[in-house]
Each structure stands twice: as C-alpha cells, then as structure tokens.
Motif scaffolding. Structure first.
Motif, PDB file in Angstrom:
ATOM      1  N   ALA A 220       0.702   2.683  -1.507  1.00  0.00           N
ATOM      2  CA  ALA A 220      -0.339   2.495  -0.498  1.00  0.00           C
ATOM      3  C   ALA A 220      -0.125   1.162   0.205  1.00  0.00           C
ATOM      4  CB  ALA A 220      -1.718   2.523  -1.153  1.00  0.00           C
ATOM      5  N   SER A 221      -0.240   1.168   1.518  1.00  0.00           N
ATOM      6  CA  SER A 221      -0.176  -0.075   2.290  1.00  0.00           C
ATOM      7  C   SER A 221      -1.529  -0.763   2.222  1.00  0.00           C
ATOM      8  CB  SER A 221       0.176   0.222   3.749  1.00  0.00           C
ATOM      9  OG  SER A 221      -0.925   0.854   4.372  1.00  0.00           O
TER      10      SER A 221
ATOM     11  N   GLN B 173      -4.161   1.421   3.836  1.00  0.00           N
ATOM     12  CA  GLN B 173      -4.560   2.547   2.993  1.00  0.00           C
ATOM     13  C   GLN B 173      -5.516   2.060   1.905  1.00  0.00           C
ATOM     14  OE1 GLN B 173      -3.504   5.750   3.378  1.00  0.00           O
ATOM     15  NE2 GLN B 173      -4.566   6.563   1.614  1.00  0.00           N
TER      16      GLN B 173
ATOM     17  N   THR C 241       6.266   1.863   6.691  1.00  0.00           N
ATOM     18  CA  THR C 241       4.891   2.341   6.666  1.00  0.00           C
ATOM     19  C   THR C 241       4.745   3.398   7.746  1.00  0.00           C
ATOM     20  OG1 THR C 241       4.087   0.206   5.868  1.00  0.00           O
ATOM     21  CG2 THR C 241       2.459   1.693   6.859  1.00  0.00           C
TER      22      THR C 241
ATOM     23  N   GLN D 290       0.906   4.769   4.582  1.00  0.00           N
ATOM     24  CA  GLN D 290       1.489   4.466   3.279  1.00  0.00           C
ATOM     25  C   GLN D 290       2.916   3.994   3.470  1.00  0.00           C
ATOM     26  OE1 GLN D 290       1.075   8.130   0.990  1.00  0.00           O
ATOM     27  NE2 GLN D 290      -0.337   7.027  -0.332  1.00  0.00           N
TER      28      GLN D 290
END
Length: 134
Positions: free
Chosen positions: A124-125, A128, A73, A57
């Motif tokens: 959230a990346s 994710q 991240t 994340q």
C-alpha cells in the motif's frame, strides 16, 4: 492464450472508467483495457486480497522479456499527486498490471510489442493507507 484471473474493487473500476472519459487514448488501447475490465471479478475493498494490484498501490514487477524489475505506484492520471514513481493505469504496463496478484503473469501489447510482466510484490502506498484510515 489463457489470461490470469484479475480482481478489482468497484471503486477502482469506477475511477478507471471516469478517467477514460477524459483520456486521449487509441481506440485499440481503450478496447483492450475495457475487455480486461469486463472480465474482472469485482469485490468489496475489504475482500480485495492483500497481494492484488489496485490503484494507489505500489507494485513491484518484472518485465520478463528484459528481466528488468520496477517498483511503481499505479494511478489514474490527474487523480493522484505527481510522483516520479507513478505508473498510469492508461500506460500499457499499468493496464496490464491492474487486478493481478503476486506471482501472476500476463502478456500485453506495449509500445515495444508484446511483453510479459510478472507481479513480484504489492504494498500500500501512503495514499492507500490514508484511504483505509478514513
């Protein structure tokens, strides 16, 4: 000094512990990280609050002592694609941030001495988001 509550998923805990096997870290750092992990509340991924820092994340945080703000991240080295914004869970600031929620602060031993970090935001990346689809 009272430390803030931290929340982790079992998946993140397992990934961190597996990463520790291959990591070359000082015994003091490993002890500090393991102590932090041991006090965490473990939840199912669906029960992890949206504002809680987890692996993969993006977290925006402020180093209180310098008032500098960063967005990174949080990753386990070798388990995520290399990216300029990655922050290893095995870096002092990465270890400090895991499991914190927006608005929480923690003081952690870093290469520059004790530093306090505050979580400003969590998103959230792409990794994710892809995990959540599958």
């Amino acid at each position: 000094m009272t430390k803030p509550e931290i929340i982790l998923t079992q998946r993140d805990l397992d990934a961190i512990e597996m990463g520790l096997v291959d990591a070359t870290l000082t015994p003091e750092f490993i002890d500090a990280l393991e102590t932090e992990l041991a006090r965490a509340k473990i939840v199912k991924p669906a029960d992890l609050p949206d504002d809680c820092v987890a692996l993969n994340q993006q977290v925006t945080f402020r180093v209180v002592d310098t008032d500098k703000v960063f967005t990174r991240t949080l990753v386990v080295p070798g388990k995520a694609p290399n990216a300029a914004d990655n922050l290893s869970i095995f870096a002092p600031l990465g270890a400090a941030l895991i499991g914190l929620s927006v608005g929480q602060r923690i003081t952690w031993q870093t290469n520059r001495g004790l530093q306090t970090v505050e979580v400003l935001g969590v998103a959230a990346s792409r990794n994710q988001q892809m995990d959540n689809v599958s």
